[in-house]
Design an enzyme around this catalytic site. Structure first.
Site, mmCIF file in Angstrom:
data_model
loop_
_atom_site.group_PDB
_atom_site.id
_atom_site.type_symbol
_atom_site.label_atom_id
_atom_site.label_comp_id
_atom_site.label_asym_id
_atom_site.label_seq_id
_atom_site.Cartn_x
_atom_site.Cartn_y
_atom_site.Cartn_z
ATOM 1 N N ASP A 183 0.842 -1.192 0.000
ATOM 2 C CA ASP A 183 0.000 0.000 0.000
ATOM 3 C C ASP A 183 0.883 1.251 0.000
ATOM 4 O OD1 ASP A 183 -2.399 1.755 0.748
ATOM 5 O OD2 ASP A 183 -3.260 -0.264 0.830
ATOM 6 N N HIS A 221 -3.595 5.902 3.392
ATOM 7 C CA HIS A 221 -4.406 4.732 3.049
ATOM 8 C C HIS A 221 -3.848 3.462 3.685
ATOM 9 C CE1 HIS A 221 -5.930 1.546 0.226
ATOM 10 N NE2 HIS A 221 -7.047 2.249 0.349
ATOM 11 N N SER A 372 -11.223 -1.545 0.101
ATOM 12 C CA SER A 372 -9.861 -1.452 0.631
ATOM 13 C C SER A 372 -9.766 -1.963 2.054
ATOM 14 C CB SER A 372 -9.377 0.000 0.609
ATOM 15 O OG SER A 372 -8.822 0.362 -0.613
#
Length: 797
Positions: A183, A221, A372
């Site tokens: 990520d 994120h 996600s």
């Protein structure tokens, strides 16, 4: 089935791409002659063209592959990812070497620049048309699958749905289990993550953290994703992941503050993680259904890991299903599909993803929505399964995960929820009682009592016996009457390639009409429970009772599920009907073997030696099996690696005969697949030269196919009758009077060495026949006898 055929235009290449399951490539409209000339010139200047390339470029460019961008899902980078087919690596890589900008450290996969003036689709069309590449696809810029929601309402409702507290009564997670987060990085100072972090990798720069690679979160994120799976538990701080104590491996896949990453970086980061001990690897980005991800998932499984990938947030239908990794959709707190979650056959399972609570960059916490976050929750369940038994492989974990879900929506698998929503408690309970299936490949020669760990009789009584001619050791498996014997559960899904079942068989007192069926247990997800399908049948007609004969069968693709079984079903009349089985094995196609020797004695076309048979079939006449070709039938071999013998002359010979319907104008054509990937004629037999008696046909292998590792032979007919062939040989030994397994194999039955071969040699030696001049010096003496005995001692392959 893999076929070496040169593709003459890119429409074919585009169809190949579609057949591989690409969701982002379609056949485009043809381009005009001026555009073809422009792109052809650029290709010639940019690529290291290999023999035969120039002839296919114009045809390929007539219909380029049209890769389609999608806003906030995938955009072009001006690069392609290429992966060569097995056996084509040298040519494939040499062709693109001038434009290669990055290569994988782990697999033969490369990133290439698209030359200025060409499109991704034009270059992909040319490369696919060579037939040398497993896949060619854009090195897309991919996007995190997140829908921001900073409302801060709720508090980790996901744990209620997946029964986390009940699961933690059984297991809280194992610190030796590594969860890799591919990520934007992970906040290395977050109080709920810091203690769990281990050394990671920056896949955007290709640099390990230990060598200066940056893994701190550049976007935010990745920190939220990491917390969903593995935020520290029972530490009086913040939130908790699915497990309390997992190790977190940060794999930063981007150096862009907006969080976007290249496809190659995501895949290379996943490979690095698995190579460095990660058990589960999570990717919460778009691009999950790409065909190349199947290769990636299989590679990770080969290392014992399991890949999880978010399904995406477009609320779109996605397909196809990829069996070797897990695509995760999202659910709400009321167990409905999240409105943003992609759905369809591609989705394997779902997990909470709407307004879930997790860690934020900077040491804070919050709520957010997206697949996600569903994906790392499912990956966390996978890590809990590994915690129960770190020796589980990826297939074991995937099986337990799929069979422990809460079934939502329509009964069974459906397009909204896949198999269902993950449940940690159920997963741990199943894992604690789970017995892993027998791994593939496997082999059994029935020499010890351990064969009973693999086989069990479900009807009748199955035992071993000790015939004098047992092929492997002393013992064989014996069935009679209506016995049924089946294997234990098998880890049916292979890491790479097609599986084959092989065994040696001999029969006693078997009569016409009596059979031995070979069946597989079907996947209960798609068939009623305990459904068996016959994929091969051996009949009593022509069956050998004097010697063991080798049988090879291609196992159907529907065998590729974890927990399948294979069984033998005898259909005889009484206990005097005996089937003896030895040298049982399941494996992928072994390294190609040269020479190619085929006598068709099993009564079936062996998939080990032959790749494709169009219309051709085995016939039985006077107790002898042979291959019959009618109309325009053909048969094509697997690769014959003549490179094993060096650059030396090679030969093709076989017996051929015809029925009375074959006309003088009919033909039997023998071709070879050569170094420039085209078929060239080795020779043609006229119908006028064939009779009802078998005669030896011999051709030299053309020079363009000598000394290569992927030469193939294709024999095709154009006939009004039937042409039979038998005793095929392709290798470097010229014809010397037989088509046996080596020059010592002089008498029938070919394929085995015995007293009849010695007798035939002595007779030839006494008559000074050329076949007895084994050392080819023109003299018949002791040295020929010594050379013959040496060949005899080598035996048949």
């Amino acid at each position: 089935m893999f076929n070496h055929k040169s593709i003459s235009n890119t429409l074919g290449a585009a169809l190949l791409c579609l057949a591989a399951g690409s969701t982002s490539a379609v056949a485009s409209q043809p381009i005009n002659a001026q555009q073809i000339q422009r792109a052809s010139t650029i290709a010639a200047q940019s690529l290291d063209l290999q023999p035969g390339d120039q002839e296919i470029i114009a045809g390929a460019l007539r219909s380029p592959v049209a890769f389609v961008e999608a806003q906030n899902e995938r955009t072009f980078t001006g690069q392609l990812i290429v992966h060569a087919k097995a056996g084509k690596v040298q040519r494939a890589n040499a062709r693109v070497m001038p434009i290669t900008v990055r290569s994988s450290m782990f697999v033969d996969e490369h990133v290439i620049d698209v030359p200025a003036g060409m499109s991704e689709g034009e270059l992909a069309a040319i490369l696919l048309a060579t037939g040398d590449y497993e896949f060619v696809e854009p090195n897309w810029t991919l996007y995190p699958t997140v829908i921001p929601n900073d409302s801060q309402f709720g508090s980790s409702w996901q744990h209620t749905r997946i029964q986390s507290t009940a699961a933690w009564d059984l297991h809280t997670g194992n610190s030796n289990i590594i969860v890799a987060i591919c990520d934007s990085g992970v906040d290395d100072n977050h109080p709920d993550l810091q203690a769990s972090l281990i050394s990671g990798f920056n896949a955007a720069s290709g640099r390990p953290e230990a060598n200066g690679g940056l893994v701190d979160d550049i976007n935010g994120h990745g920190t939220f994703v990491a917390g969903c799976a593995a935020a520290r538990g029972n530490n009086n701080t913040g939130v908790v992941g699915v497990g309390w104590n997992f190790s977190i491996m940060p794999i930063r896949v981007t150096n862009n503050t907006n969080g976007t990453a290249s496809f190659f970086a995501l895949q290379e980061g996943s490979r690095w993680a698995a190579e460095n001990g990660a058990h589960v690897v999570n990717v919460s980005f778009t691009g999950g259904t790409s065909a190349s991800n199947q290769t990636l998932g299989a590679y990770l499984k080969s290392l014992g890991s399991l890949l999880f990938w978010a399904s995406g947030n477009a609320g779109s239908f996605v397909s196809p299903n990829r069996p070797d990794y897990v695509i995760v959709g999202s659910t709400t707190s009321s167990d409905n599909r999240s409105g943003f979650s992609n759905f369809g056959p591609a989705v394997d399972v779902t997990a909470p993803g709407s307004s879930v609570r997790s860690t934020r960059r900077g040491g804070s916490y919050g709520n957010s929505s997206g697949t996600s976050y569903a994906s790392p929750i499912a990956a966390g369940v996978g890590a809990m399964i590994y915690s129960v038994n770190p020796d589980f492989n990826g297939d074991d974990v995937q099986y337990i995960l799929y069979n422990s879900v809460d079934d939502l929506g329509a009964p069974g698998r459906d397009d909204s929820f896949g198999r269902g929503r993950v449940n940690t408690r159920k997963a741990i309970e199943l894992a604690q009682n789970y017995i892993p299936p027998t791994l593939i490949p496997l082999a059994e020669s029935f020499e010890s009592i351990e064969w009973q760990d693999l086989f069990a009789a479900t009807s009748g009584t199955v035992q071993t016996s000790m015939p004098a001619d047992a092929p492997s050791g002393a013992s064989v498996l014996e069935l009679d009457a209506n016995d049924i014997v089946e294997t234990a559960s098998l880890a049916g899904r292979r890491i790479q390639g097609q599986d084959y079942l092989s065994f040696d068989l001999k029969a006693s007192s078997i009569e016409p009409g009596e059979t031995l069926e070979i069946q597989l247990l079907e996947n209960p997800e798609t068939f009623p429970a305990n459904t068996w399908t016959t994929f091969a049948t051996i009949t009593g007609e022509g069956l050998s009772s004097s010697q063991f004969v080798a049988y090879d069968f291609e196992i159907p693709a529907n065998y590729e599920w974890h927990g399948t079984k294979i069984r033998f079903v005898a259909n005889g009349s009484d206990s005097t009907d005996v089937w003896m089985i030895d040298s049982f094995s399941i494996d992928t196609l072994a390294q190609p073997v040269a020479p190619l020797v085929e006598h068709f004695e099993s009564g079936a076309i062996s998939p080990i030696r032959w790749d494709e048979a169009i219309g051709a079939q085995i016939t039985l006449d006077a107790g002898n099996f042979s291959l019959e070709l009618t109309d325009t039938d053909s048969i094509e071999s697997q690769d014959v690696p003549l490179a094993l013998f060096g650059i030396v002359p090679a030969y093709i010979y076989f017996d051929a005969w015809a029925d009375n319907q074959v006309s003088p104008a009919d033909e039997l054509t023998v071709e070879v697949f050569n170094i420039v990937n085209v078929w060239t004629v080795a020779g043609v037999v006229s119908g006028a030269d064939l009779t009802s008696n078998a005669q030896v046909i011999e051709f030299d292998v053309p020079i363009t196919a000598i000394g290569i590792d992927d030469m193939r032979v294709r024999i095709s007919a154009t006939t009004t009758g039937a042409i039979n062939i038998d005793n095929v040989y392709v290798g470097v030994d010229p014809y010397v009077g037989n088509a046996g397994c080596n020059i010592a194999d002089l008498a029938e039955p070919f394929g085995t060495l015995n007293f009849f071969d010695i007798s035939a040699f002595l007779a030839a030696f006494n008559n000074s026949e050329p076949v007895a001049d084994v050392n080819n010096d023109g003299v018949f003496n002791f040295f020929d006898i010594s050379a013959y005995l040496n060949e005899y001692a080598v035996g048949c392959p």
